[in-house]
Motif scaffolding. Structure first.
Motif, PDB file in Angstrom:
ATOM      1  N   THR C 149       0.843  -1.193   0.000  1.00 60.66           N
ATOM      2  CA  THR C 149       0.000   0.000   0.000  1.00 60.66           C
ATOM      3  C   THR C 149       0.880   1.245   0.000  1.00 60.66           C
ATOM      4  OG1 THR C 149      -1.688  -1.225   1.173  1.00 60.66           O
ATOM      5  CG2 THR C 149      -1.906   1.161   1.174  1.00 60.66           C
ATOM      6  N   LEU C 151       1.065   5.605  -0.975  1.00 58.73           N
ATOM      7  CA  LEU C 151       0.246   6.825  -1.063  1.00 58.73           C
ATOM      8  C   LEU C 151       1.153   8.006  -1.323  1.00 58.73           C
ATOM      9  CD1 LEU C 151      -2.601   7.939   1.339  1.00 58.73           C
ATOM     10  CD2 LEU C 151      -0.656   9.462   0.969  1.00 58.73           C
TER      11      LEU C 151
ATOM     12  N   HIS D  27       5.822  16.894   3.269  1.00 62.62           N
ATOM     13  CA  HIS D  27       4.507  16.666   3.885  1.00 62.62           C
ATOM     14  C   HIS D  27       4.617  15.673   5.048  1.00 62.62           C
ATOM     15  CE1 HIS D  27       2.111  17.870   0.002  1.00 62.62           C
ATOM     16  NE2 HIS D  27       2.987  18.780   0.378  1.00 62.62           N
ATOM     17  N   ILE D  29       1.952  12.869   7.296  1.00 63.94           N
ATOM     18  CA  ILE D  29       0.679  12.160   7.181  1.00 63.94           C
ATOM     19  C   ILE D  29       0.296  11.519   8.512  1.00 63.94           C
ATOM     20  CG2 ILE D  29       1.758   9.987   6.421  1.00 63.94           C
ATOM     21  CD1 ILE D  29      -0.700   9.539   4.621  1.00 63.94           C
ATOM     22  N   TRP D 106       2.587   4.824   8.468  1.00 65.53           N
ATOM     23  CA  TRP D 106       3.205   4.934   7.131  1.00 65.53           C
ATOM     24  C   TRP D 106       4.680   5.267   7.328  1.00 65.53           C
ATOM     25  CZ3 TRP D 106       0.380   4.306   2.580  1.00 65.53           C
ATOM     26  CH2 TRP D 106      -1.013   4.300   2.704  1.00 65.53           C
ATOM     27  N   GLU D 107       5.511   4.754   6.431  1.00 67.14           N
ATOM     28  CA  GLU D 107       6.904   5.205   6.467  1.00 67.14           C
ATOM     29  C   GLU D 107       7.269   5.787   5.100  1.00 67.14           C
ATOM     30  OE1 GLU D 107       9.525   1.207   6.026  1.00 67.14           O
ATOM     31  OE2 GLU D 107       8.357   1.342   7.877  1.00 67.14           O
ATOM     32  N   VAL D 109       8.827   6.548   1.664  1.00 69.51           N
ATOM     33  CA  VAL D 109       9.501   5.793   0.623  1.00 69.51           C
ATOM     34  C   VAL D 109      10.919   6.318   0.494  1.00 69.51           C
ATOM     35  CG1 VAL D 109       9.593   5.579  -1.903  1.00 69.51           C
ATOM     36  CG2 VAL D 109       7.448   5.158  -0.671  1.00 69.51           C
ATOM     37  N   SER D 110      11.843   5.412   0.287  1.00 69.87           N
ATOM     38  CA  SER D 110      13.224   5.792   0.048  1.00 69.87           C
ATOM     39  C   SER D 110      13.488   5.784  -1.461  1.00 69.87           C
ATOM     40  CB  SER D 110      14.148   4.800   0.764  1.00 69.87           C
ATOM     41  OG  SER D 110      15.483   5.021   0.387  1.00 69.87           O
ATOM     42  N   VAL D 111      13.961   6.907  -1.957  1.00 65.11           N
ATOM     43  CA  VAL D 111      14.295   6.997  -3.387  1.00 65.11           C
ATOM     44  C   VAL D 111      15.763   7.390  -3.493  1.00 65.11           C
ATOM     45  CG1 VAL D 111      13.821   8.145  -5.584  1.00 65.11           C
ATOM     46  CG2 VAL D 111      11.941   7.662  -4.000  1.00 65.11           C
ATOM     47  N   GLY D 112      16.545   6.511  -4.063  1.00 65.57           N
ATOM     48  CA  GLY D 112      17.975   6.796  -4.187  1.00 65.57           C
ATOM     49  C   GLY D 112      18.618   7.045  -2.841  1.00 65.57           C
ATOM     50  N   HIS D 116      11.520  10.251   0.717  1.00 61.57           N
ATOM     51  CA  HIS D 116      10.714  11.055  -0.200  1.00 61.57           C
ATOM     52  C   HIS D 116       9.853  12.042   0.581  1.00 61.57           C
ATOM     53  CE1 HIS D 116       7.971  11.968  -3.574  1.00 61.57           C
ATOM     54  NE2 HIS D 116       9.016  11.647  -4.314  1.00 61.57           N
ATOM     55  N   HIS D 118       6.812  13.304  -0.154  1.00 56.49           N
ATOM     56  CA  HIS D 118       5.346  13.197  -0.095  1.00 56.49           C
ATOM     57  C   HIS D 118       4.827  11.820  -0.506  1.00 56.49           C
ATOM     58  CE1 HIS D 118       6.128  14.916  -4.226  1.00 56.49           C
ATOM     59  NE2 HIS D 118       5.313  13.924  -4.538  1.00 56.49           N
ATOM     60  N   THR D 119       5.671  10.807  -0.367  1.00 54.83           N
ATOM     61  CA  THR D 119       5.225   9.456  -0.689  1.00 54.83           C
ATOM     62  C   THR D 119       5.598   8.502   0.431  1.00 54.83           C
ATOM     63  OG1 THR D 119       5.615   9.951  -3.029  1.00 54.83           O
ATOM     64  CG2 THR D 119       5.249   7.643  -2.441  1.00 54.83           C
ATOM     65  N   TRP D 120       4.611   7.647   0.789  1.00 54.97           N
ATOM     66  CA  TRP D 120       4.804   6.716   1.891  1.00 54.97           C
ATOM     67  C   TRP D 120       4.349   5.315   1.505  1.00 54.97           C
ATOM     68  CZ3 TRP D 120       2.563  11.489   2.103  1.00 54.97           C
ATOM     69  CH2 TRP D 120       3.137  12.446   2.945  1.00 54.97           C
ATOM     70  N   VAL D 121       4.899   4.363   2.222  1.00 50.00           N
ATOM     71  CA  VAL D 121       4.411   2.995   2.104  1.00 50.00           C
ATOM     72  C   VAL D 121       3.847   2.603   3.479  1.00 50.00           C
ATOM     73  CG1 VAL D 121       6.719   2.040   2.590  1.00 50.00           C
ATOM     74  CG2 VAL D 121       5.005   0.633   1.429  1.00 50.00           C
ATOM     75  N   ARG D 122       2.750   1.904   3.456  1.00 52.10           N
ATOM     76  CA  ARG D 122       2.125   1.526   4.723  1.00 52.10           C
ATOM     77  C   ARG D 122       3.016   0.518   5.437  1.00 52.10           C
ATOM     78  NH1 ARG D 122      -3.654   1.282   5.250  1.00 52.10           N
ATOM     79  NH2 ARG D 122      -4.165  -0.071   6.980  1.00 52.10           N
TER      80      ARG D 122
END
Lengths: 300, 300, 300, 300
Positions: C149, C151, D27, D29, D106-107, D109-112, D116, D118-122
């Motif tokens: 999931t 978001l 952001h 959440i 939510w945590e 997302v790691s990008v490079g 991130h 404004h993006t999370w993974v549950r």
């Protein structure tokens, strides 16, 4: 070695529509879960983000609710057919539309021995399913049911099976057989405008359940085949029946350790793992299935 | 500021026992989920790890299955009572035992109009519940049901409510009312050895359902109270009824945007959030409840 | 107009196997749900009840547990391959075997900053899936994940869509986009004995998640395509990626009625209905899929 | 023998609120499930249908969403406190209000390698829970978690237990111990306006998990007690910890039948039945719990 878009589809899943008919004091109810799925020329939406060919899933939802009023849900199949036909007829980029329904059954409450006019209790035996697929000039209609849980306490054997070095199962000539049945059936040529799908549903369910009860089983495979055959014999318009049956194991409980005899009386109903048997039974001259079995959620 | 052990309990939850009676060709079935819970002098198990006072949960399981044969499940309440009484009578450190059951109902398959001898289909209207608590010299018996989903398409109003600055709900004089009922009831003095619990169950369920249907509702609160009252009136042995009712909202779908009239005909059945109404209805002279309502899973 | 047996298959579903490696004080764990499915010459079992060609599902279960020890679960794919190969090589009537796995991930507990040797907490981000199909001389391996999931609170638009008389959706240039991703991917030629499937899994998951995060989305369709493309670019051995994404709608809550400004800050996360988008992204020269996508539960 | 109304309560359950903070490009959440429950003078609603004292559950919903903006969800406890206080302060018939929350973590997302914006993974390890109850002049705050699944592959024994004629369990000095923990804790005097509940949550979770890992267990009862004690020692503001732990049985699989040694390596993870252990660990001088533990769904 380019990368390209393959099959794709989209729609609105699980619109929970309840339709009341209140033309008289005696109301009627239909309670359904409707999913609409469109297949067609949506490459730009994927490749460039251009949504010009994409009818929003929100619009599909609005249409599903609107048709619940204008077409009504007196016939699940005719509702699905009308909705799917609308999408391919009126929405240019759509080549194929599929509408899937689940129906949750209600039965009238009995008050003082009489059926109540506007009150129901949810009847939980099974969920009825319908899937209609429409292309320009062609229609496929399937029906089905799921979660129909049946059990017989005798009249079921299992022996004479293949065995290898990992086989420790004891053969048995008397066991509980239980399953939570999923069945789907495909109609051949029917006049969808007039065919009595509700009546055929009742006939198919009766054929499945009565065969499960009356057929002396040598294996769940045999029972499933006989059930499918009985459904095909009961309703001439059917051309194929598919059955999926988890073998819901009921293990005889070992009470001998406590000096208690247990002659097929006390069982443990186990959750997992379970045998899972699936079979198709079909007429020899059945037409090709086309997209009839291509479920909305079947692509992935 | 020492740290001490507080309330504690343990047992085996969800023994899935199926009991077949096969004294004649016409078999009987009882399908239950049994949880046993012991309360008593188990401090050492927690404080030092000494298990000398702990009857293993595995043993409780074996006993539950053994009693399904020796006591039988013809009466759910008497089975629970026998099992709970055994634990406090025979297992020294146990001061109080609670046995909770869920019963999954089956109805006989009809073949050619006749009830089948040994085949059933799972009947899904509701799950019946039983909880029996036993101490030395005292017994509490409760019954109940859950997941009984009922709906009425008219005969329900909601207006005249308190409003504040966050109130935007429109009053209504005609709405769908639907709920998935949980009910529990407490028996007063009954001769547990002879009382017909199955008959009282049927009477209570009928009282609840008929009142839901026939009572013209000004609010779910009012309907619940009337349902509890009807159950108490129907079965003199009851002293209290507790009811929990999610208000399963059915929102009238706005089709006016499409020029379509929707006179309480098409609804969206929403999942969440839902109103949740709970109430106890009781006799004025009801005895104290003691541990009757202290569910196994209620401590945490 | 004879009635005949069509496609059929059977096996044992959902063997819940936990494998501990304890060669040193630092244990390893693999926690899987294994389903085995056999396809072959089982007509007699269905037509006459003769089980001579049927290896019991109980035997399949025993074999699955035995192989968890002898082959081990260090590689999910090699375990599945060994098990499926055994069935077609050693069980004469079997023509094709499919083994499907779900893996439940665990991560080591941290105690005082150090990873614990033999204690884990279940990590819930996603469930990893594997499906291996084997015939005489041919093998198909697919991987996947589900329930991932994700978001993003901005960086997602939706406008310029097709509209008709049922279209009331407002276009938006800034919305929440959320999904519970199901992905499956198909490997082309790999040396299954040596390929590092765990490493490729990590690379594919990273490609999917990073693309979801970084790609500015004009529609979920576009994001899915980019995600599939990124996975194919990350792992050369992949030939196809299939993605299924429910559009988990987050509706901006209307607080203006209360004089409160809500600039994309407070949302209602709705359950149903939901958009459902599915797409395949593939290499132009991908080999035919054969039975790679024919799931155990896909027949019915 | 009159019939009267007993305890009652009502509210709106499971408001699924997502709150984004977007004061900067980075952001934040918060994703919660909020239930509000009112207790007070609602007799007329039940007895006569007069709703004059009933604030609609719809209004409670609007308020919950409005407060998500105006108070915010930076502190779950302070949000719940504000909401509950509003109900007893501003809605005259309300004597007691309870707000229950579940938080879905939510945590980023790691990008490079970078988090991130404004993006999370549950993150699925556990669900955090909060329950705040407010009366005129008094407040009770509890926290908790659920669905925290932990497993240790050694360091757990079970022997020396009480046995009777139904006891067949073998004692063991080395087994898998696994549970899906539910914990709830009660705060004593804290300054709710300033206390760092998030920090205490992290400390309590760490105490529970580390004790589960490091404590050599003679029984799940002992482990639970030690876990509760560790939490109380870690956070002085706590006065009581309640723990519920299903014993998720992992049965050593019998491979000896196939000539295969299985030295605690291959296990079957069973679903049901399961042992269920519950205990409270408390400070000797803990204040009375009052309504702290009276869950919304606890009445029925």
């Amino acid at each position: 070695m380019g990368i390209i878009l393959g099959d794709n589809q989209y729609g609105k899943a699980e619109n929970r529509i309840v339709r009341i008919v209140r033309d008289s004091a005696r109301h009627e109810i239909r309670d359904v879960n409707v999913s609409t799925c469109l297949r067609g020329r949506f490459d730009d939406a994927h490749l460039t983000g251009d949504q010009g060919a994409v009818l929003p899933t929100d619009t599909q939802k609005q249409t599903a609710y609107a048709y619940a009023k204008t077409v009504g849900l007196a016939s699940l199949e005719r509702y699905a057919l009308a909705l799917a036909t609308h999408f391919i007829a009126d929405i240019e980029p759509v080549d194929q539309a599929r509408v899937e329904l689940e129906e949750f059954a209600w039965e009238r409450v009995s008050v003082g021995g009489a059926e109540h006019d506007h009150t129901w209790v949810r009847a939980g035996q099974e969920v009825r399913t319908v899937a209609v697929t429409v292309e320009d000039g062609a229609t496929w209609i399937t029906g089905g049911l799921k979660d129909l849980t049946v059990l017989k306490s005798t009249g079921s054997e299992f022996h004479g099976f293949l065995s290898d070095e990992y086989t420790v199962l004891e053969p048995t000539s008397d066991r509980i057989m239980a399953t939570s049945l999923v069945a789907k059936w495909r109609f051949g040529d029917v006049d969808a405008a007039t065919f009595d799908f509700d009546e055929s549903y009742a006939e198919i369910k009766a054929a499945l359940v009565e065969t499960f009860a009356d057929h002396h089983s040598l294996a769940l495979q045999q029972t499933l085949y006989e059930m499918g055959k009985a459904a095909l014999e009961a309703v001439p318009e059917l051309v194929e029946v598919r059955l999926s049956a988890p073998n819901k194991h009921h293990f005889l409980y070992d009470l001998g350790r406590f000096g208690i005899d247990n002659a097929n009386e006390v069982f443990h109903a186990d959750d997992r793992p379970y045998g899972l048997i699936q079979a198709s039974v079909t007429r020899e001259d059945a037409p090709a299935a086309g997209p009839a079995w291509q479920q909305y959620t079947g692509l992935v």
